[in-house]
Write a protein that holds these residues in place. Structure first.
Motif, PDB file in Angstrom:
ATOM      1  N   GLY A  94      30.724  43.815  23.210  1.00 40.44           N
ATOM      2  CA  GLY A  94      31.078  45.532  23.651  1.00 40.44           C
ATOM      3  C   GLY A  94      32.540  45.545  24.000  1.00 40.44           C
ATOM      4  O   GLY A  94      33.189  44.838  23.953  1.00 40.44           O
ATOM      5  N   SER A  95      33.009  46.855  23.887  1.00 45.45           N
ATOM      6  CA  SER A  95      34.290  47.140  24.263  1.00 45.45           C
ATOM      7  C   SER A  95      34.507  48.205  25.483  1.00 45.45           C
ATOM      8  O   SER A  95      33.691  49.079  25.475  1.00 45.45           O
ATOM      9  N   MET A  96      35.474  47.980  26.275  1.00 48.86           N
ATOM     10  CA  MET A  96      35.807  48.921  27.279  1.00 48.86           C
ATOM     11  C   MET A  96      36.277  50.233  26.688  1.00 48.86           C
ATOM     12  O   MET A  96      36.392  51.347  27.530  1.00 48.86           O
ATOM     13  N   THR A  97      36.796  50.287  25.600  1.00 51.78           N
ATOM     14  CA  THR A  97      37.204  51.609  24.944  1.00 51.78           C
ATOM     15  C   THR A  97      35.973  52.696  24.457  1.00 51.78           C
ATOM     16  O   THR A  97      36.268  53.621  23.935  1.00 51.78           O
ATOM     17  N   GLU A  98      34.557  52.013  24.606  1.00 52.97           N
ATOM     18  CA  GLU A  98      33.568  52.731  24.191  1.00 52.97           C
ATOM     19  C   GLU A  98      32.825  52.837  25.515  1.00 52.97           C
ATOM     20  O   GLU A  98      32.744  52.196  26.544  1.00 52.97           O
ATOM     21  N   PRO A  99      31.860  54.163  25.561  1.00 54.02           N
ATOM     22  CA  PRO A  99      30.870  54.176  26.594  1.00 54.02           C
ATOM     23  C   PRO A  99      30.003  52.779  26.765  1.00 54.02           C
ATOM     24  O   PRO A  99      29.585  52.236  26.041  1.00 54.02           O
ATOM     25  N   LEU A 100      29.803  52.522  28.007  1.00 55.70           N
ATOM     26  CA  LEU A 100      29.230  51.248  28.580  1.00 55.70           C
ATOM     27  C   LEU A 100      27.605  51.373  28.259  1.00 55.70           C
ATOM     28  O   LEU A 100      26.952  50.297  27.928  1.00 55.70           O
ATOM     29  N   GLY A 101      27.093  52.712  28.368  1.00 56.62           N
ATOM     30  CA  GLY A 101      25.926  52.791  28.038  1.00 56.62           C
ATOM     31  C   GLY A 101      24.796  52.661  29.098  1.00 56.62           C
ATOM     32  O   GLY A 101      23.963  53.525  29.349  1.00 56.62           O
ATOM     33  N   ASP A 102      25.017  51.677  29.946  1.00 60.83           N
ATOM     34  CA  ASP A 102      24.323  51.460  31.265  1.00 60.83           C
ATOM     35  C   ASP A 102      24.731  52.195  32.348  1.00 60.83           C
ATOM     36  O   ASP A 102      25.846  52.493  32.511  1.00 60.83           O
ATOM     37  N   SER A 103      23.874  52.684  33.326  1.00 56.86           N
ATOM     38  CA  SER A 103      24.396  53.204  34.436  1.00 56.86           C
ATOM     39  C   SER A 103      24.299  52.268  35.494  1.00 56.86           C
ATOM     40  O   SER A 103      23.052  51.393  35.684  1.00 56.86           O
ATOM     41  N   VAL A 104      25.407  51.801  36.103  1.00 58.34           N
ATOM     42  CA  VAL A 104      25.500  50.617  36.880  1.00 58.34           C
ATOM     43  C   VAL A 104      25.925  51.079  38.381  1.00 58.34           C
ATOM     44  O   VAL A 104      26.690  51.995  38.556  1.00 58.34           O
ATOM     45  N   GLY A 105      25.677  49.994  39.283  1.00 60.96           N
ATOM     46  CA  GLY A 105      26.495  50.352  40.506  1.00 60.96           C
ATOM     47  C   GLY A 105      27.567  49.718  40.686  1.00 60.96           C
ATOM     48  O   GLY A 105      28.400  50.074  41.861  1.00 60.96           O
ATOM     49  N   GLY A 106      28.047  48.908  39.927  1.00 58.94           N
ATOM     50  CA  GLY A 106      29.553  48.386  40.033  1.00 58.94           C
ATOM     51  C   GLY A 106      30.173  47.803  38.851  1.00 58.94           C
ATOM     52  O   GLY A 106      29.241  47.665  37.748  1.00 58.94           O
ATOM     53  N   ILE A 107      31.478  47.645  38.634  1.00 54.49           N
ATOM     54  CA  ILE A 107      32.097  47.298  37.453  1.00 54.49           C
ATOM     55  C   ILE A 107      33.227  46.470  37.795  1.00 54.49           C
ATOM     56  O   ILE A 107      33.931  46.749  38.818  1.00 54.49           O
ATOM     57  N   ILE A 108      33.313  45.393  37.094  1.00 52.46           N
ATOM     58  CA  ILE A 108      34.345  44.378  37.506  1.00 52.46           C
ATOM     59  C   ILE A 108      35.161  44.179  36.109  1.00 52.46           C
ATOM     60  O   ILE A 108      34.280  43.800  35.155  1.00 52.46           O
ATOM     61  N   ALA A 109      36.388  44.132  36.238  1.00 49.19           N
ATOM     62  CA  ALA A 109      37.130  43.903  35.073  1.00 49.19           C
ATOM     63  C   ALA A 109      38.598  42.960  35.605  1.00 49.19           C
ATOM     64  O   ALA A 109      39.382  43.610  36.030  1.00 49.19           O
ATOM     65  N   TRP A 110      38.307  41.573  35.465  1.00 48.82           N
ATOM     66  CA  TRP A 110      39.439  40.853  35.863  1.00 48.82           C
ATOM     67  C   TRP A 110      40.234  40.325  34.647  1.00 48.82           C
ATOM     68  O   TRP A 110      39.830  39.813  33.737  1.00 48.82           O
ATOM     69  N   PHE A 125      39.066  54.301  31.714  1.00 46.36           N
ATOM     70  CA  PHE A 125      38.830  54.896  33.427  1.00 46.36           C
ATOM     71  C   PHE A 125      37.737  55.672  33.255  1.00 46.36           C
ATOM     72  O   PHE A 125      36.676  55.733  34.102  1.00 46.36           O
ATOM     73  N   GLU A 126      37.836  56.491  32.285  1.00 49.14           N
ATOM     74  CA  GLU A 126      36.955  57.959  32.312  1.00 49.14           C
ATOM     75  C   GLU A 126      35.504  57.144  31.796  1.00 49.14           C
ATOM     76  O   GLU A 126      34.274  57.378  32.359  1.00 49.14           O
ATOM     77  N   HIS A 127      35.397  56.012  31.090  1.00 44.17           N
ATOM     78  CA  HIS A 127      34.316  55.527  30.635  1.00 44.17           C
ATOM     79  C   HIS A 127      33.513  54.677  31.756  1.00 44.17           C
ATOM     80  O   HIS A 127      32.222  54.702  32.167  1.00 44.17           O
ATOM     81  N   PHE A 128      34.438  54.190  32.404  1.00 43.90           N
ATOM     82  CA  PHE A 128      33.930  53.471  33.742  1.00 43.90           C
ATOM     83  C   PHE A 128      33.397  54.378  34.856  1.00 43.90           C
ATOM     84  O   PHE A 128      32.417  54.177  35.342  1.00 43.90           O
ATOM     85  N   HIS A 129      34.147  55.658  34.829  1.00 41.87           N
ATOM     86  CA  HIS A 129      33.633  56.506  35.870  1.00 41.87           C
ATOM     87  C   HIS A 129      32.332  56.963  35.702  1.00 41.87           C
ATOM     88  O   HIS A 129      31.431  57.177  36.285  1.00 41.87           O
ATOM     89  N   ARG A 130      32.150  57.291  34.160  1.00 43.19           N
ATOM     90  CA  ARG A 130      30.692  57.903  33.853  1.00 43.19           C
ATOM     91  C   ARG A 130      29.578  57.153  34.005  1.00 43.19           C
ATOM     92  O   ARG A 130      28.368  57.223  34.383  1.00 43.19           O
ATOM     93  N   ALA A 131      29.937  55.634  34.000  1.00 45.09           N
ATOM     94  CA  ALA A 131      28.938  54.401  33.874  1.00 45.09           C
ATOM     95  C   ALA A 131      28.317  54.343  35.226  1.00 45.09           C
ATOM     96  O   ALA A 131      27.214  53.937  35.405  1.00 45.09           O
ATOM     97  N   LEU A 132      29.303  54.589  36.199  1.00 46.65           N
ATOM     98  CA  LEU A 132      28.877  54.074  37.521  1.00 46.65           C
ATOM     99  C   LEU A 132      28.115  55.203  38.221  1.00 46.65           C
ATOM    100  O   LEU A 132      28.449  56.650  37.930  1.00 46.65           O
ATOM    101  N   ARG A 133      27.251  54.958  38.917  1.00 50.35           N
ATOM    102  CA  ARG A 133      26.355  55.591  39.646  1.00 50.35           C
ATOM    103  C   ARG A 133      27.346  56.164  40.851  1.00 50.35           C
ATOM    104  O   ARG A 133      28.491  55.696  41.463  1.00 50.35           O
ATOM    105  N   PRO A 134      26.841  57.305  41.548  1.00 51.30           N
ATOM    106  CA  PRO A 134      27.551  57.828  42.700  1.00 51.30           C
ATOM    107  C   PRO A 134      28.058  56.777  43.640  1.00 51.30           C
ATOM    108  O   PRO A 134      26.934  56.064  44.251  1.00 51.30           O
TER     109      PRO A 134
END
Length: 201
Positions: A94-110, A125-134
């Protein structure tokens, strides 16, 4: 697929085996990065996406720390290695330039954001924000600087064609705030690396 994405995918397909061999024990001599991982593991709640997971070492380490982590990478060869080296864990292309699809509690990008051009970072960063839970947690690792370099060889002398973008932590933090994140901490690692902790509001 954009040219830079194609170049990045093909480059890491080419160096996947050498990359895995050269980075296998990298964290042994980097106590501050190990501490960053432990802190992330303690604070995060819910599943975690390791974006740009490469051969899966960080994904596996997080699972060893009790985190339900899965890996995503642009390179099919890297994902194949990750699945072989860490059976039982989830890895997908997958690519970080596309929506992640999953609703997640955390994202790490090292050190995976380093190949993304500046004009693409806000959308990532908008994709990351949408994928993360509050209240979801994001941890970024990247090279520090203010320039871009074309890398044509690496990891065993294999040919590559990737741009490596060095960025100042305050610029990355600004992009994060614009995407709706609260930046909680910035760690400088010597003079050439940084780790940022941010949380989705």
């Amino acid at each position: 697929m954009s040219d830079w994405l194609t170049d990045t995918r093909d480059s890491y397909d080419t160096v996947s085996v050498s990359y895995a061999e050269q980075t296998r024990d990298l964290l042994d001599g980097l106590p501050h990065l190990r501490a960053a991982l432990r802190l992330f593991a303690e604070e995060v709640r819910g599943p975690v996406a390791d974006v740009g997971c490469g051969p899966g070492a960080i994904t596996a380490l997080l699972n060893g720390l009790g985190v339900d982590a899965f890996g995503i990478d642009l390179s099919p060869a890297m994902i194949s290695l990750a699945r072989r080296n860490h059976p039982g864990l989830r890895f997908e292309v997958g690519s970080m330039t596309e929506p992640l699809g999953d609703s997640v509690g955390g994202i790490i990008a090292w050190w995976s954001l380093i190949h993304v051009p500046d004009d693409e970072v806000p959308a990532v960063f908008e994709h990351f924000h949408r994928a993360l839970r509050p209240d979801g947690l994001l941890q970024l690792g990247f090279h520090v600087g203010d320039e871009s370099r074309l890398k044509t060889q690496g990891y065993g002398g294999h040919p590559m064609r990737v741009h490596v973008h060095l960025r100042k932590p305050e610029r990355v933090a600004e992009w994060l705030r614009e995407a709706g994140f609260t930046v909680e901490a910035q760690w400088l690692l010597g003079t050439d690396g940084a780790v940022l902790f941010a949380r989705r509001g």
